[in-house]
Scaffold this active site. Sequence first.
Site, PDB file in Angstrom:
ATOM      1  N   CYS A 388       0.840  -1.189   0.000  1.00  0.00           N
ATOM      2  CA  CYS A 388       0.000   0.000   0.000  1.00  0.00           C
ATOM      3  C   CYS A 388       0.873   1.234   0.000  1.00  0.00           C
ATOM      4  O   CYS A 388       0.974   1.939   1.013  1.00  0.00           O
ATOM      5  CB  CYS A 388      -0.883   0.000   1.225  1.00  0.00           C
ATOM      6  SG  CYS A 388      -2.450  -0.697   0.829  1.00  0.00           S
ATOM      7  N   GLU A 389       1.539   1.459  -1.092  1.00  0.00           N
ATOM      8  CA  GLU A 389       2.458   2.581  -1.188  1.00  0.00           C
ATOM      9  C   GLU A 389       2.708   2.823  -2.672  1.00  0.00           C
ATOM     10  O   GLU A 389       3.177   1.921  -3.372  1.00  0.00           O
ATOM     11  CB  GLU A 389       3.756   2.205  -0.447  1.00  0.00           C
ATOM     12  CG  GLU A 389       4.769   3.265  -0.448  1.00  0.00           C
ATOM     13  CD  GLU A 389       5.469   3.441   0.907  1.00  0.00           C
ATOM     14  OE1 GLU A 389       4.944   2.986   1.940  1.00  0.00           O
ATOM     15  OE2 GLU A 389       6.533   4.038   0.900  1.00  0.00           O
TER      16      GLU A 389
END
Length: 468
Positions: A388-389
Amino acid sequence: MSSTTIANPQNSGCQYLPATNDGAERSPNQYLLPLTAKVNHKEHLEIGGCDVADLVARFGSPLYILDEDSVRAAARQYREAFRRYWAGDSLVLYASKAWSCLAVCAIAGSEGLGIDVVSGGELYTALQAGVPGDKLYFHGNNKSLEELRFAVDNGCTIMVDNWLEMSTVAAISKAKPQPVRIMLRFTPGIECHTHEYIRTGHLDSKFGFDPDQVEQVFDYLRQQSNVDCVGLHAHIGSQIFELEPHRDLAGVLVGWYKLALSYGLPVEQLNVGGGLGIRYTESDDPPSIDAWVKVICEAMTEACKAQDVPLPRLLSEPGRSLIGSACVTAYTIGSQKVIPEIRTYLAVDGGMSDNPRPITYQSVYRAVVANRMKDPLTETVTVAGKHCESGDILIKSAKLPNSQPGDILVVMATGAYNYSMASNYNRLPRPAGVVVKNGEANIILQRENYVDLLRHDRLPGRLLHPHV
Ligand code: LLP
């Protein structure tokens, strides 16, 4: 075996030939896979005699695949080069920060290498792998008392980095029947071109004594009865393609060596550190292991002659160039996002947690699709991880064949500083690792599972409220 010559990816062909630092003549685009890499009759990538797609079917993905022959070949190249160019004794240490685990330390040990460790954990790993303490050299700029005792009790050489450590070691030595063996690390004040995070030789570095303090340190050591200063060390940085800084380093070290002898210290070893770069892309052009060793040995020999000092035992501590090109990481391809006119994202089942180098150092990697080795390279995609980046991108612009979910993407040259810097970010279990040789694959790192992820979690009783 229908081994295929793998073409330049910039032409319409597909893939890459083995990476090596052996100095042999090859065209510039042919160096990114381990030495045993081939394309088999199924048009699949094979490493160490194992079909990579079969390895993923058997062990899952992401999967680190380490080619034992490649590591052994690099170790041999170092050993043979020192034999060729150095008239005295020498020892190559494997810098285990590049990849510390039992199997890798055991392979290094069986090749006759010593090991450079930088923490109690790396030290413990090397010992458990069967490497004797007297072949271990303990680095670090802030070793704890506990770590220092552990190292001394196991007969390791302590690479003393600063005054606090020096006095701690001197205090530990008082209770020991045998002198404690140390080497001194100095900052050599040599600049080189590499990423600023992995440069260590310039004066503004957290590692080692400042060169201005050489005499003070020697004078202090002359007064210690149970500490033997057997050598001096300096390291200039990592992923370096220039040879000149290493030549300069030899001169600097020999100057300090002469001075140490004049203080009556029992110095007989010089350690030039590591730092030789490897190929991550077809345009990288590092010197060969042979060329690196040759430059260092010649400069050392000349400097010793000029300063009229005996040839020391010559130590070096390469990490990346021993293991980097020996490993690939295999991922399974999942979702795709096509943004017309902008880019196509191709997502894989790992990313920055198993290879933090692109997001940390903007490192560039290349990839192949292991089950489509002869398909034309028609696509340019961005290979994204699953974290999640937004920055979790493994390769910004990868030339690949048209591929489907379930295909196996192989990122090359992931042996150094990938597993050793891996994390559980987003609570991803760390990948499995296998070592391959002659068609056999053995687990060297068990894949983590969810239970492993919770192994050190504790839930205090007062937090065990029923949820409202
Ligand atoms: N000796 C010392 C004292 C070192 O600090 C290092 C690396 C080595 C030897 C081994 O250097 P090599 O031969 O591997 O270049 N995480 C970074 C690399 C950090 C290097 C730290 N020191 C990366 O992923 O590029």
